[in-house]
Scaffold this motif. Structure first.
Motif, PDB file in Angstrom:
ATOM      1  N   ASN A  18      42.127  12.069  92.281  1.00 21.65           N
ATOM      2  CA  ASN A  18      40.769  12.037  92.852  1.00 21.65           C
ATOM      3  C   ASN A  18      40.586  13.051  93.983  1.00 21.65           C
ATOM      4  OD1 ASN A  18      40.113   9.956  91.136  1.00 21.65           O
ATOM      5  ND2 ASN A  18      40.505   8.338  92.624  1.00 21.65           N
ATOM      6  N   LEU A  99      40.456   9.710 101.089  1.00 17.39           N
ATOM      7  CA  LEU A  99      40.048   8.846  99.970  1.00 17.39           C
ATOM      8  C   LEU A  99      40.914   7.597 100.030  1.00 17.39           C
ATOM      9  CD1 LEU A  99      39.577  11.910  98.957  1.00 17.39           C
ATOM     10  CD2 LEU A  99      39.229  10.836  96.751  1.00 17.39           C
ATOM     11  N   ASN A 108      42.802   4.104 104.304  1.00 15.71           N
ATOM     12  CA  ASN A 108      42.768   5.534 104.622  1.00 15.71           C
ATOM     13  C   ASN A 108      43.762   5.960 105.709  1.00 15.71           C
ATOM     14  OD1 ASN A 108      41.140   7.546 103.266  1.00 15.71           O
ATOM     15  ND2 ASN A 108      39.406   6.186 103.587  1.00 15.71           N
TER      16      ASN A 108
HETATM   17  N1  FMN Z   1      43.808   3.138  99.664  1.00 14.25           N
HETATM   18  C1  FMN Z   1      43.953   2.875 101.016  1.00 14.25           C
HETATM   19  O1  FMN Z   1      43.021   3.075 101.790  1.00 14.25           O
HETATM   20  N2  FMN Z   1      45.145   2.412 101.503  1.00 14.25           N
HETATM   21  C2  FMN Z   1      46.228   2.158 100.712  1.00 14.25           C
HETATM   22  O2  FMN Z   1      47.258   1.741 101.213  1.00 14.25           O
HETATM   23  C3  FMN Z   1      46.100   2.418  99.294  1.00 14.25           C
HETATM   24  N3  FMN Z   1      47.132   2.216  98.460  1.00 14.25           N
HETATM   25  C4  FMN Z   1      46.970   2.446  97.109  1.00 14.25           C
HETATM   26  C5  FMN Z   1      48.044   2.217  96.231  1.00 14.25           C
HETATM   27  C6  FMN Z   1      47.892   2.432  94.872  1.00 14.25           C
HETATM   28  C7  FMN Z   1      49.068   2.156  93.952  1.00 14.25           C
HETATM   29  C8  FMN Z   1      46.653   2.908  94.364  1.00 14.25           C
HETATM   30  C9  FMN Z   1      46.485   3.130  92.876  1.00 14.25           C
HETATM   31  C10 FMN Z   1      45.602   3.135  95.202  1.00 14.25           C
HETATM   32  C11 FMN Z   1      45.732   2.924  96.595  1.00 14.25           C
HETATM   33  N4  FMN Z   1      44.690   3.176  97.472  1.00 14.25           N
HETATM   34  C12 FMN Z   1      44.835   2.922  98.818  1.00 14.25           C
HETATM   35  C13 FMN Z   1      43.395   3.692  96.963  1.00 14.25           C
HETATM   36  C14 FMN Z   1      43.431   5.202  96.735  1.00 14.25           C
HETATM   37  O3  FMN Z   1      43.604   5.893  97.942  1.00 14.25           O
HETATM   38  C15 FMN Z   1      42.105   5.631  96.098  1.00 14.25           C
HETATM   39  O4  FMN Z   1      42.007   5.072  94.805  1.00 14.25           O
HETATM   40  C16 FMN Z   1      41.972   7.138  96.003  1.00 14.25           C
HETATM   41  O5  FMN Z   1      40.708   7.481  95.441  1.00 14.25           O
HETATM   42  C17 FMN Z   1      43.066   7.757  95.173  1.00 14.25           C
HETATM   43  O6  FMN Z   1      42.997   9.150  95.303  1.00 14.25           O
HETATM   44  P1  FMN Z   1      44.035  10.123  94.539  1.00 14.25           P
HETATM   45  O7  FMN Z   1      43.726   9.961  93.067  1.00 14.25           O
HETATM   46  O8  FMN Z   1      43.735  11.482  95.027  1.00 14.25           O
HETATM   47  O9  FMN Z   1      45.419   9.679  94.896  1.00 14.25           O
END
Ligand code: FMN
Length: 163
Positions: A18, A99, A108
């Motif tokens: 993302n 994100l 975040n």
């Molecule tokens: N978002 C948060 O704000 N804090 C977290 O600790 C967090 N942990 C996550 C762990 C997993 C396994 C996943 C799938 C998502 C998590 N997220 C968390 C949400 C992601 O940051 C969010 O879906 C973001 O859009 C992913 O972006 P990326 O595809 O660039 O990694």
């Protein structure tokens, strides 16, 4: 509306794509504004070049339990070095967008830590830290769209076309 041919770095940390998507969208927009933009994952970027940049847009997600994505871990480790002088990034202007998902307690955290550390090393924020949230009906776009509009507005003020 056009800008002068300023260099701009757009750097991302992304676990599932993302943040990379958003960074790519910003890179495409930057061409409309005539920036000479480079787009890289943070770990593909030579961190020593940061001191020579004028302006960097950071897009980074949070993964795990408040952790940095894998493709920014080396960059992040370097930035945390205690030996870095506090004003080392004083010539750098930055914009940071995170994100995340507010259903996680460490919402975040990676972007929040990155923003804080960049300012701590002397960088100047172009705009406040932006925080995208998966829980919003429109997803991270709800925060990213107005945040990015604000970034372009500020960049236009900073780098107007020579008259
Ligand atoms: N978002 C948060 O704000 N804090 C977290 O600790 C967090 N942990 C996550 C762990 C997993 C396994 C996943 C799938 C998502 C998590 N997220 C968390 C949400 C992601 O940051 C969010 O879906 C973001 O859009 C992913 O972006 P990326 O595809 O660039 O990694």
């Amino acid at each position: 509306m056009t800008f002068s041919n300023e260099r701009l770095a757009i750097l991302y940390g992304s676990q599932t794509g993302n943040a990379q998507d958003l960074a790519e969208r910003i890179w495409r927009e930057s061409k409309r504004f005539y920036f000479k933009a480079v787009l890289r994952a943070l770990d593909e970027y030579n961190v020593l070049d940061l001191v020579n940049e004028k302006c960097v847009i950071f897009i980074c997600s949070t993964t795990g339990q408040g952790e940095e994505p894998d493709n920014m871990k080396t960059f992040w480790k370097f930035l945390l070095r205690k030996s870095l002088p506090s004003g080392v990034l004083s010539n750098l202007r930055v914009a940071v967008f995170g994100l995340g998902d507010s259903s996680y307690t460490k919402f975040n955290f990676a972007a929040k830590r990155l923003y804080k550390r960049l300012l701590n090393l002397g960088a100047t924020a172009i705009v406040e830290l932006g925080l995208g949230d998966d829980q919003h009906d429109l997803g991270y776009d709800a925060a990213a769209d107005p945040w990015m509009a604000n970034v372009w507005k500020e960049l236009l003020l900073l780098y107007p076309l020579p008259s």
